[in-house]
Design an enzyme around this catalytic site. Sequence first.
Site, PDB file in Angstrom:
ATOM      1  N   GLY A  65     -47.800 -37.061  54.261  1.00 39.57           N
ATOM      2  CA  GLY A  65     -47.048 -37.985  53.406  1.00 39.57           C
ATOM      3  C   GLY A  65     -47.281 -37.694  51.928  1.00 39.57           C
ATOM      4  O   GLY A  65     -47.214 -38.588  51.086  1.00 39.57           O
ATOM      5  N   LYS A  66     -47.527 -36.418  51.624  1.00 36.38           N
ATOM      6  CA  LYS A  66     -47.800 -36.034  50.232  1.00 36.38           C
ATOM      7  C   LYS A  66     -46.585 -36.261  49.338  1.00 36.38           C
ATOM      8  O   LYS A  66     -46.726 -36.537  48.154  1.00 36.38           O
ATOM      9  CB  LYS A  66     -48.213 -34.553  50.157  1.00 36.38           C
ATOM     10  N   GLY A  67     -45.372 -36.131  49.924  1.00 35.21           N
ATOM     11  CA  GLY A  67     -44.142 -36.281  49.138  1.00 35.21           C
ATOM     12  C   GLY A  67     -44.073 -37.640  48.481  1.00 35.21           C
ATOM     13  O   GLY A  67     -43.818 -37.750  47.280  1.00 35.21           O
ATOM     14  N   GLY A  98     -41.895 -29.759  54.347  1.00 40.98           N
ATOM     15  CA  GLY A  98     -40.885 -30.811  54.432  1.00 40.98           C
ATOM     16  C   GLY A  98     -41.456 -32.079  53.837  1.00 40.98           C
ATOM     17  O   GLY A  98     -42.281 -32.733  54.459  1.00 40.98           O
ATOM     18  N   HIS A  99     -41.086 -32.381  52.597  1.00 42.50           N
ATOM     19  CA  HIS A  99     -41.620 -33.561  51.926  1.00 42.50           C
ATOM     20  C   HIS A  99     -40.537 -34.628  51.880  1.00 42.50           C
ATOM     21  O   HIS A  99     -39.430 -34.371  51.420  1.00 42.50           O
ATOM     22  CB  HIS A  99     -42.085 -33.197  50.514  1.00 42.50           C
ATOM     23  N   THR A 100     -40.871 -35.813  52.369  1.00 50.24           N
ATOM     24  CA  THR A 100     -39.873 -36.879  52.417  1.00 50.24           C
ATOM     25  C   THR A 100     -40.164 -37.910  51.331  1.00 50.24           C
ATOM     26  O   THR A 100     -41.297 -38.366  51.190  1.00 50.24           O
ATOM     27  CB  THR A 100     -39.907 -37.564  53.805  1.00 50.24           C
ATOM     28  N   ASP A 116     -48.014 -32.767  56.816  1.00 51.43           N
ATOM     29  CA  ASP A 116     -47.253 -33.975  57.159  1.00 51.43           C
ATOM     30  C   ASP A 116     -48.056 -35.249  56.923  1.00 51.43           C
ATOM     31  O   ASP A 116     -47.899 -36.241  57.635  1.00 51.43           O
ATOM     32  CB  ASP A 116     -46.760 -33.926  58.621  1.00 51.43           C
ATOM     33  N   THR A 151     -50.969 -21.438  58.205  1.00 46.70           N
ATOM     34  CA  THR A 151     -49.897 -20.834  57.425  1.00 46.70           C
ATOM     35  C   THR A 151     -50.480 -19.673  56.612  1.00 46.70           C
ATOM     36  O   THR A 151     -51.665 -19.356  56.727  1.00 46.70           O
ATOM     37  CB  THR A 151     -49.183 -21.896  56.551  1.00 46.70           C
ATOM     38  N   THR A 193     -39.921 -32.525  59.701  1.00 49.77           N
ATOM     39  CA  THR A 193     -38.870 -32.625  58.681  1.00 49.77           C
ATOM     40  C   THR A 193     -38.101 -31.313  58.589  1.00 49.77           C
ATOM     41  O   THR A 193     -36.909 -31.300  58.313  1.00 49.77           O
ATOM     42  CB  THR A 193     -39.528 -32.911  57.303  1.00 49.77           C
ATOM     43  N   GLN A 207     -48.208 -28.326  53.135  1.00 49.18           N
ATOM     44  CA  GLN A 207     -49.054 -28.180  54.326  1.00 49.18           C
ATOM     45  C   GLN A 207     -50.385 -28.942  54.106  1.00 49.18           C
ATOM     46  O   GLN A 207     -50.399 -29.893  53.354  1.00 49.18           O
ATOM     47  CB  GLN A 207     -49.296 -26.709  54.684  1.00 49.18           C
ATOM     48  N   VAL A 234     -47.975 -48.438  53.100  1.00 54.79           N
ATOM     49  CA  VAL A 234     -47.765 -49.307  54.276  1.00 54.79           C
ATOM     50  C   VAL A 234     -46.309 -49.265  54.746  1.00 54.79           C
ATOM     51  O   VAL A 234     -45.854 -50.151  55.462  1.00 54.79           O
ATOM     52  CB  VAL A 234     -48.212 -50.763  53.974  1.00 54.79           C
ATOM     53  N   GLY A 235     -45.592 -48.230  54.323  1.00 50.76           N
ATOM     54  CA  GLY A 235     -44.191 -48.062  54.725  1.00 50.76           C
ATOM     55  C   GLY A 235     -43.596 -46.937  53.916  1.00 50.76           C
ATOM     56  O   GLY A 235     -44.211 -46.466  52.951  1.00 50.76           O
TER      57      GLY A 235
END
Length: 426
Positions: free
Chosen positions: A15-17, A40-42, A13, A240, A300, A225, A415-416
Amino acid sequence: MPVKVVVGAQWGDEGKGKITDILAEQADVVVRYQGGSNAGHTVVLGDEEYKLHLIPSGILHPDCLCVMADGTLIDPLVLAEEVQGLQSRGCSCDNRRISCNAHVIMPYHIRLDELQEQARGRGSIGTTKRGVGPAYTDKSQRMPVPVRAHDLLDADVLRQRISAQLAVKNKIIQSLYGAEPMDAEAVFQQVWPAAQVTAKYVTDTRAIILQKLADNAYIVLEGAQGTYLDLDYGTYPYVTSSHPVAGGACLGTGVGPSAIDEVFMVVKAYTTRVGGGVFPTEDSGALGEHLRQRGREFGTTTGRPRRCGWLDGVALRTAARVNGATAVAVTKLDVLDDLETIPVCVAYQLGTERVDMMPTWPEDIEQCKPIYEHLPGWQRPIGDCRAVSDLPPQARAYLDKIAQLADAPVTLVSVGPSREQTVFYP
Ligand code: IMP
């Protein structure tokens, strides 16, 4: 052209997506190298948010080929739903390829994951219950031969594999867990429609990747992961069942180590973790809650609230070496905007010893007390910053600290959530 690995430095989590999506703008190929639908990649595009579980995060770039490689697990039901969701929003997903060797998550893996977690009671791992552990267990067990993506091409083969699997698994389901057996034909009927959709994209992805390498293409190898969820290098047994570390990119795709030019390590500006296991810098108080709310730290895949805490420099230093990080992307820096001071763990106290690298034995990590430095916060919104010079000096000092701990340069800062909210170091 470069071959880059995108790897998470923490417990997933990170933020790799978003980072992979940004790299995919120029890349020819994005390859997911491990994990299954537990990920879960956002990716945020304008006002639209895309939550990806299986499909590589390059999928929103139609010219980028997206490969699910040998090391991944495919759940045809999740994949079909994900593709349908993307197609309804105008993304064809025709640029996807699935390795014929990738193992397939079947409904009985999900059932076993649930039953195993239930039986563990208070000692549960806190898995995503997506069937990942049982599917990788079957892969290493080898017999009876589990379902691989190639088997989705042929109804008879698929039926036969399911029957052979359930002949064994039903004994476990009934005698060990006292649960109802599963019906092989019902499982086949449940999976077959989605299998047919998936089968069209099943191919020899190793050949594709090796050809792209020979063509000097720009290749991004995307991890799921994070380092401390790695089966060998994570905080076992709360990990995992695959290899998220950068070395896993070679195993999972067939790319040799010498072909990799850059290991881009993604570091969230603070730390989160879902599920059980050690977490030295966890903050269970009001500030941890502040991070959770501001950072929207809810899973996610499962919607579970994530445990939150401070940047762990010991974990970061160790992850940078394990992965051979050559550059660092820092994400969610804006989540720290309101804080007057920001704690950063620079070492652990273990008994009378000061420890700089993560101990390998989880019981030792449990005994470790973080030693914090308190850096001044910037106390202003940074979501509109687009250049390093726009960032407040305190934010730059925080980034310098991360670079120092990782012993690798920070080259990108998020930054967002949107693509535009990104600062590139020159
Ligand atoms: P599994 O991968 O579902 O077997 O879960 C094993 C551990 O990894 C649990 O602690 C999960 O919460 C964690 N985990 C699995 N996938 C992710 C992810 O994508 N992000 C964060 N944690 C994950």
